[in-house]
Design a protein around this motif. Sequence first.
Motif, PDB file in Angstrom:
ATOM      1  N   GLY A  53      -2.317 159.671  88.515  1.00  0.00           N
ATOM      2  CA  GLY A  53      -1.043 159.078  88.887  1.00  0.00           C
ATOM      3  C   GLY A  53      -0.699 157.904  88.008  1.00  0.00           C
ATOM      4  N   GLY A  54       0.551 157.463  88.108  1.00  0.00           N
ATOM      5  CA  GLY A  54       0.990 156.350  87.298  1.00  0.00           C
ATOM      6  C   GLY A  54       2.116 155.579  87.956  1.00  0.00           C
ATOM      7  N   LEU A  55       2.365 154.398  87.421  1.00  0.00           N
ATOM      8  CA  LEU A  55       3.416 153.523  87.927  1.00  0.00           C
ATOM      9  C   LEU A  55       4.060 152.811  86.741  1.00  0.00           C
ATOM     10  CD1 LEU A  55       3.284 151.266  91.024  1.00  0.00           C
ATOM     11  CD2 LEU A  55       4.019 150.300  88.843  1.00  0.00           C
ATOM     12  N   ALA A  56       5.358 153.036  86.565  1.00  0.00           N
ATOM     13  CA  ALA A  56       6.109 152.399  85.486  1.00  0.00           C
ATOM     14  C   ALA A  56       6.952 151.275  86.075  1.00  0.00           C
ATOM     15  CB  ALA A  56       7.001 153.410  84.784  1.00  0.00           C
ATOM     16  N   HIS A  57       6.749 150.062  85.577  1.00  0.00           N
ATOM     17  CA  HIS A  57       7.528 148.912  86.037  1.00  0.00           C
ATOM     18  C   HIS A  57       8.718 148.755  85.095  1.00  0.00           C
ATOM     19  CE1 HIS A  57       8.276 145.250  88.241  1.00  0.00           C
ATOM     20  NE2 HIS A  57       8.362 144.570  87.101  1.00  0.00           N
ATOM     21  N   SER A  58       9.928 148.917  85.645  1.00  0.00           N
ATOM     22  CA  SER A  58      11.137 148.941  84.822  1.00  0.00           C
ATOM     23  C   SER A  58      12.116 147.872  85.276  1.00  0.00           C
ATOM     24  CB  SER A  58      11.799 150.329  84.924  1.00  0.00           C
ATOM     25  OG  SER A  58      12.944 150.407  84.110  1.00  0.00           O
ATOM     26  N   CYS A  59      12.625 147.073  84.321  1.00  0.00           N
ATOM     27  CA  CYS A  59      13.613 146.034  84.593  1.00  0.00           C
ATOM     28  C   CYS A  59      14.859 146.291  83.744  1.00  0.00           C
ATOM     29  CB  CYS A  59      13.052 144.650  84.278  1.00  0.00           C
ATOM     30  SG  CYS A  59      11.682 144.144  85.348  1.00  0.00           S
ATOM     31  N   TRP A  60      16.044 146.172  84.372  1.00  0.00           N
ATOM     32  CA  TRP A  60      17.312 146.403  83.710  1.00  0.00           C
ATOM     33  C   TRP A  60      18.077 145.091  83.542  1.00  0.00           C
ATOM     34  CZ3 TRP A  60      20.308 151.483  84.830  1.00  0.00           C
ATOM     35  CH2 TRP A  60      19.426 152.558  84.974  1.00  0.00           C
ATOM     36  N   SER A  61      18.761 144.955  82.387  1.00  0.00           N
ATOM     37  CA  SER A  61      19.642 143.803  82.137  1.00  0.00           C
ATOM     38  C   SER A  61      20.906 144.289  81.446  1.00  0.00           C
ATOM     39  CB  SER A  61      18.952 142.762  81.254  1.00  0.00           C
ATOM     40  OG  SER A  61      17.776 142.268  81.871  1.00  0.00           O
ATOM     41  N   ILE A  62      22.067 143.769  81.852  1.00  0.00           N
ATOM     42  CA  ILE A  62      23.341 144.119  81.220  1.00  0.00           C
ATOM     43  C   ILE A  62      23.530 143.279  79.968  1.00  0.00           C
ATOM     44  CG2 ILE A  62      25.840 144.226  81.511  1.00  0.00           C
ATOM     45  CD1 ILE A  62      25.422 144.428  84.501  1.00  0.00           C
ATOM     46  N   THR A  63      23.766 143.956  78.833  1.00  0.00           N
ATOM     47  CA  THR A  63      24.023 143.242  77.578  1.00  0.00           C
ATOM     48  C   THR A  63      25.473 143.373  77.108  1.00  0.00           C
ATOM     49  OG1 THR A  63      23.328 145.150  76.270  1.00  0.00           O
ATOM     50  CG2 THR A  63      21.633 143.543  76.856  1.00  0.00           C
ATOM     51  N   ALA A  64      26.222 144.331  77.711  1.00  0.00           N
ATOM     52  CA  ALA A  64      27.648 144.481  77.376  1.00  0.00           C
ATOM     53  C   ALA A  64      28.323 145.248  78.502  1.00  0.00           C
ATOM     54  CB  ALA A  64      27.839 145.208  76.053  1.00  0.00           C
ATOM     55  N   ALA A  65      29.601 144.970  78.736  1.00  0.00           N
ATOM     56  CA  ALA A  65      30.394 145.685  79.743  1.00  0.00           C
ATOM     57  C   ALA A  65      31.753 146.004  79.154  1.00  0.00           C
ATOM     58  CB  ALA A  65      30.552 144.834  81.006  1.00  0.00           C
ATOM     59  N   GLY A  66      32.140 147.296  79.184  1.00  0.00           N
ATOM     60  CA  GLY A  66      33.418 147.714  78.610  1.00  0.00           C
ATOM     61  C   GLY A  66      33.538 147.396  77.146  1.00  0.00           C
ATOM     62  N   GLY A  67      32.421 147.346  76.439  1.00  0.00           N
ATOM     63  CA  GLY A  67      32.425 147.049  75.016  1.00  0.00           C
ATOM     64  C   GLY A  67      32.395 145.575  74.696  1.00  0.00           C
ATOM     65  N   ALA A 216      27.400 155.582  80.394  1.00  0.00           N
ATOM     66  CA  ALA A 216      28.833 155.843  80.435  1.00  0.00           C
ATOM     67  C   ALA A 216      29.204 156.633  81.679  1.00  0.00           C
ATOM     68  CB  ALA A 216      29.265 156.607  79.191  1.00  0.00           C
ATOM     69  N   SER A 217      30.377 156.315  82.227  1.00  0.00           N
ATOM     70  CA  SER A 217      30.926 157.118  83.308  1.00  0.00           C
ATOM     71  C   SER A 217      31.350 158.469  82.748  1.00  0.00           C
ATOM     72  CB  SER A 217      32.131 156.408  83.920  1.00  0.00           C
ATOM     73  OG  SER A 217      32.858 157.295  84.743  1.00  0.00           O
ATOM     74  N   PRO A 218      31.237 159.561  83.521  1.00  0.00           N
ATOM     75  CA  PRO A 218      31.671 160.871  83.020  1.00  0.00           C
ATOM     76  C   PRO A 218      33.142 160.922  82.636  1.00  0.00           C
ATOM     77  CG  PRO A 218      30.322 161.117  84.988  1.00  0.00           C
ATOM     78  CD  PRO A 218      30.602 159.653  84.836  1.00  0.00           C
ATOM     79  N   SER A 219      33.969 160.005  83.156  1.00  0.00           N
ATOM     80  CA  SER A 219      35.407 160.104  82.912  1.00  0.00           C
ATOM     81  C   SER A 219      35.995 158.908  82.181  1.00  0.00           C
ATOM     82  CB  SER A 219      36.150 160.271  84.254  1.00  0.00           C
ATOM     83  OG  SER A 219      35.871 159.176  85.112  1.00  0.00           O
ATOM     84  N   LEU A 220      35.186 157.888  81.877  1.00  0.00           N
ATOM     85  CA  LEU A 220      35.724 156.676  81.267  1.00  0.00           C
ATOM     86  C   LEU A 220      35.061 156.397  79.928  1.00  0.00           C
ATOM     87  CD1 LEU A 220      35.828 154.281  84.373  1.00  0.00           C
ATOM     88  CD2 LEU A 220      37.739 155.540  83.362  1.00  0.00           C
ATOM     89  N   LEU A 221      35.846 155.978  78.962  1.00  0.00           N
ATOM     90  CA  LEU A 221      35.381 155.501  77.664  1.00  0.00           C
ATOM     91  C   LEU A 221      36.087 154.185  77.380  1.00  0.00           C
ATOM     92  CD1 LEU A 221      35.366 158.770  75.549  1.00  0.00           C
ATOM     93  CD2 LEU A 221      33.378 157.558  76.448  1.00  0.00           C
ATOM     94  N   PRO A 222      35.504 153.228  76.701  1.00  0.00           N
ATOM     95  CA  PRO A 222      34.149 153.236  76.141  1.00  0.00           C
ATOM     96  C   PRO A 222      33.097 153.142  77.234  1.00  0.00           C
ATOM     97  CG  PRO A 222      35.092 151.059  75.971  1.00  0.00           C
ATOM     98  CD  PRO A 222      36.185 151.943  76.501  1.00  0.00           C
ATOM     99  N   PRO A 223      31.808 153.068  76.817  1.00  0.00           N
ATOM    100  CA  PRO A 223      30.741 152.993  77.811  1.00  0.00           C
ATOM    101  C   PRO A 223      30.990 151.882  78.827  1.00  0.00           C
ATOM    102  CG  PRO A 223      29.813 153.283  75.639  1.00  0.00           C
ATOM    103  CD  PRO A 223      31.289 153.056  75.450  1.00  0.00           C
ATOM    104  N   VAL A 224      30.698 152.196  80.087  1.00  0.00           N
ATOM    105  CA  VAL A 224      30.895 151.203  81.130  1.00  0.00           C
ATOM    106  C   VAL A 224      29.993 150.006  80.900  1.00  0.00           C
ATOM    107  CG1 VAL A 224      30.683 150.767  83.608  1.00  0.00           C
ATOM    108  CG2 VAL A 224      31.611 152.943  82.798  1.00  0.00           C
ATOM    109  N   ARG A 225      28.709 150.258  80.649  1.00  0.00           N
ATOM    110  CA  ARG A 225      27.774 149.150  80.442  1.00  0.00           C
ATOM    111  C   ARG A 225      26.735 149.532  79.389  1.00  0.00           C
ATOM    112  NH1 ARG A 225      27.395 149.118  85.935  1.00  0.00           N
ATOM    113  NH2 ARG A 225      25.154 149.446  85.981  1.00  0.00           N
ATOM    114  N   THR A 226      26.303 148.518  78.660  1.00  0.00           N
ATOM    115  CA  THR A 226      25.149 148.653  77.777  1.00  0.00           C
ATOM    116  C   THR A 226      24.000 147.907  78.416  1.00  0.00           C
ATOM    117  OG1 THR A 226      26.559 148.769  75.816  1.00  0.00           O
ATOM    118  CG2 THR A 226      24.235 148.262  75.470  1.00  0.00           C
ATOM    119  N   GLU A 227      22.881 148.591  78.568  1.00  0.00           N
ATOM    120  CA  GLU A 227      21.736 148.042  79.287  1.00  0.00           C
ATOM    121  C   GLU A 227      20.550 147.839  78.347  1.00  0.00           C
ATOM    122  OE1 GLU A 227      21.473 147.262  82.521  1.00  0.00           O
ATOM    123  OE2 GLU A 227      23.254 148.208  83.415  1.00  0.00           O
TER     124      GLU A 227
END
Length: 252
Positions: A53-67, A216-227
């Motif tokens: 078994g395994g455990l991945a510790h993952s942290c997310w941060s927003i670096t851009a929104a709507g470009g 990216a949202s399936p219906s919106l461009l540019p990407p919603v957020r860059t993580e």
Amino acid sequence: MKRWALAAVGLFALGAAAPADAADLPLYGKAPVVAPVLAFDWTGVYAGINGGGGLAHSCWSITAAGGVAIDPPVGEGCHNASGGTVGAQLGYRWQKGHWVLGAEAEGNWADFKGNNVSLIVPPINNRTKIDSFGLFTGQLGYTVNGLLFYGKTGAAVAHAKYDEFIPGVGVVSNNLTQTRWGYSAGFGVEYAFAENWSVGGEYDHLFLGHHGGDLASPSLLPPVRTEKFGQDVDIGLIRVSYRWGGPVVAKY
């Protein structure tokens, strides 16, 4: 005269019988034969299977929104992506005295997944999944007959997927898939329970660092957020291997 003749005949018969009896007596003063002590030789090519078994510790941060860049990045929180894994290993070991050197490649299927509610845009959940990983490592070990203790380090690679969902609604962003490279370090113990077979346990830590990507949202461009995704993985395995190579060596 007859008495002397009978005495002579008796002495002759006794002398003839003595060597035959002596042949049946055990020999004393000779050292007993010492049974050899068998020392397992780890030299050779080996292959096997593993699971755990395994455990991945993952942290997310927003670096851009709507470009538009966000600096410094804004953290969305962390989660643990856990689950099972099975795979196989192939390697070579060389033993000199009690020391063992080796090189190994390992590839595993995995099902490590988890999620957390975003601290910035609830009720959206950020979700991570690792579906496979590989290790390419060198080994240094110390053995006492059939017991081997070793450490290992080298390169690591993992295939990871990221998406966002709202409970009860479903996925709200396209999947982002990355092949992530890093490095690994670990240790293990292995026991040779037969001439060519061994079983053992192993722990590995994968340092996968930080990588960015667009969700990216399936219906919106540019990407919603860059993580930016920061990720480390802890793995525990039970391994069984078969070895081709040096025989068991008899030592006196």
